[in-house]
Design an enzyme around this catalytic site. Sequence first.
Site, PDB file in Angstrom:
ATOM      1  N   LYS B  79       0.845  -1.198   0.000  1.00 13.74           N
ATOM      2  CA  LYS B  79       0.000   0.000   0.000  1.00 13.74           C
ATOM      3  C   LYS B  79       0.877   1.244   0.000  1.00 13.74           C
ATOM      4  O   LYS B  79       1.867   1.316   0.735  1.00 13.74           O
ATOM      5  CB  LYS B  79      -0.910  -0.020   1.230  1.00 13.74           C
ATOM      6  CG  LYS B  79      -2.008   1.046   1.199  1.00 13.74           C
ATOM      7  CD  LYS B  79      -2.898   0.928   2.439  1.00 13.74           C
ATOM      8  CE  LYS B  79      -4.002   1.988   2.447  1.00 13.74           C
ATOM      9  NZ  LYS B  79      -4.813   1.925   3.678  1.00 13.74           N
ATOM     10  N   SER B 154      -9.729   2.262   2.637  1.00 12.16           N
ATOM     11  CA  SER B 154      -8.838   2.944   1.730  1.00 12.16           C
ATOM     12  C   SER B 154      -7.909   2.010   0.952  1.00 12.16           C
ATOM     13  O   SER B 154      -7.391   2.388  -0.089  1.00 12.16           O
ATOM     14  CB  SER B 154      -8.000   3.951   2.513  1.00 12.16           C
ATOM     15  OG  SER B 154      -7.152   3.285   3.436  1.00 12.16           O
ATOM     16  N   SER B 178      -9.938  -0.057   6.829  1.00 12.75           N
ATOM     17  CA  SER B 178      -9.304   0.043   5.502  1.00 12.75           C
ATOM     18  C   SER B 178      -8.579  -1.207   5.026  1.00 12.75           C
ATOM     19  O   SER B 178      -8.181  -1.281   3.870  1.00 12.75           O
ATOM     20  CB  SER B 178      -8.332   1.223   5.467  1.00 12.75           C
ATOM     21  OG  SER B 178      -9.036   2.435   5.469  1.00 12.75           O
TER      22      SER B 178
END
Lengths: 98, 499
Positions: B79, B154, B178
């Site tokens: 990420k 996210s 997330s």
Amino acid sequence: MAGISRDEVAHLARLARIEMSDSELDHLATQLDSILVAVASVQEVAQADVSPTSHPLPLTNVIREDLVRPSLTSDEALSGAPAKVDHRFKVPQILGEE
Amino acid sequence: MTNIHSTAAQMSEALSEGSITSVELTEAHLVQIEKVDSKVHAFLHVDRENALAQARDVDAKRKSGEKLSALAGVPLALKDVLAQKGVPTTCGSKMLEGWRPPYDSTVVAKLKQSGVVILGKTNMDEFAMGSSTENSAYGPTHNPWDLTRIPGGSGGGSAAALASFEAPLAIGTDTGGSIRQPAAVTGTVGVKPTYGAVSRYGLVAFSSSLDQAGPCARTVLDTALLHEVIAGYDQMDSTSINAPVPQVVTAAKKLDVKGLKIGVVKELSGEGYQAGVQQRFNEALDELVKAGAEIVEVSCPNFEYALAAYYLIAPSEASSNLARFDSMRYGLRVGDDGKTSAEEVMNLTRHEGFGAEVKRRIILGTYALSSGYYDAYYGSAQKVRTLLIRDYQAAFAKADVLVSPTCPTTAFKLGENVDNPVAMYLNDIATIPVNMAGIGGMSLPCGLAPEDGLPVGFQIMSPAMKDDLMYQVGGTLEAALVSKWGKTLLSEIPALAGK
């Protein structure tokens, strides 16, 4: 409690150092209003005898030994700088002209 | 035959047997990324050369007989909120476009140390604020199950990379869901470890008292293997827990829940929960009963205030954390013409560098922290946090783990909630309490909702520092479901995945 004016949003934007257009301010005032209505419920259960929690772990004063350790070189530290002079960050003027 | 559809555990075995090399495996994933990522957009940056160099390095070490860790040579998607030295790290924001960190986050350092091959950086909502990846400044990620739908957020990029077989492993971060919500809507597995279990050093901060990095994969065992690589005490993070990492790999392999008490949280069901989500959740409970667990109902009456408290605490911490993006030392700088003041340059930079949701949360947080409103908003939210912790304590006195659907619905359509922040926030209603209390949470797939054919997530919550319990229950449930279905859920994913 809720109800936030466009002027208040403009003041908050100044505090947060974010330039905002008139249309952004209008739009945000409306949205913040609805968000504040949605979050105001926290006041219903927040009794005086409940202590606040700021963090999930009960830690205080986490310190390490004061030892010299390897760190970034000044070139590395400056590698992302928008502007630099010699081995320093170059920033826009902070004080006025006079 | 090991291929991109194998699990990380199978890849690890094939690598150590010598039936495949890490370079071959890495190349196969790079080919898949080339093939599908123009449609999925899971990656912001594919780090082809570095990935192949890491793979060559692992292969050479293996050849020379060096002892390697279990996941050495297995590829991973990272990420874009974690700093990786010399590799673009944007957090999905224009503010950090082109920034290359001069150091590795602890998570990245541990991955490198274990020989995990980092394929590149995945898309995310800007600074991890969002539930759909639509807040990325670089365009949304698409759900591989249906490209018109959100992949969650996210960490939508990491979850979509797994579901489209672009990577067998991924790293996510979870502040209010997330990791778990993207796992739920893409049919993958995601774990938010206990707060403090994985170092936050080099994780760009959103809400420091809630942020936690964790493992993502397509099976419970693979997440466990990755968990053991990234977890552990770190002096560089003052909130890191100085205790042994729970034996999560052993727990994931146990496949036994006899005698365990599983608490169903009454408040995380009913109104607002899609019928097919509830149905698949209930069917999964039946499997746990068949496996010997005892189901008890627990009540957490303050959970109804969790979302409200979260949307005060997280923006408050964010408004403070994101003050560091001031255009002075790194990142974007706008309007510096030699005459404009530093303060005005900050105003202009933050206007241009931040997207709408980030600005919305900074302003909301600034409001909640301002004098006159502090007690009513931020102070009250902190008290709610105490009440949530008490609810969990009472519930864990009755049950070993707690369970709920991960999200109230399956993946919604891209664009559906873009300008309706309150509706968007509701998607995190079942995941947020976990972060507020700092405990562990996992999402694993429990089927496809009958009404839309989209994946449903099953959430397992375990007490702080007992992350092994959720892996034990998750591993058992996964085995039971896969044996009931006769296949894995992802084997049904549309043609995009190369099936």
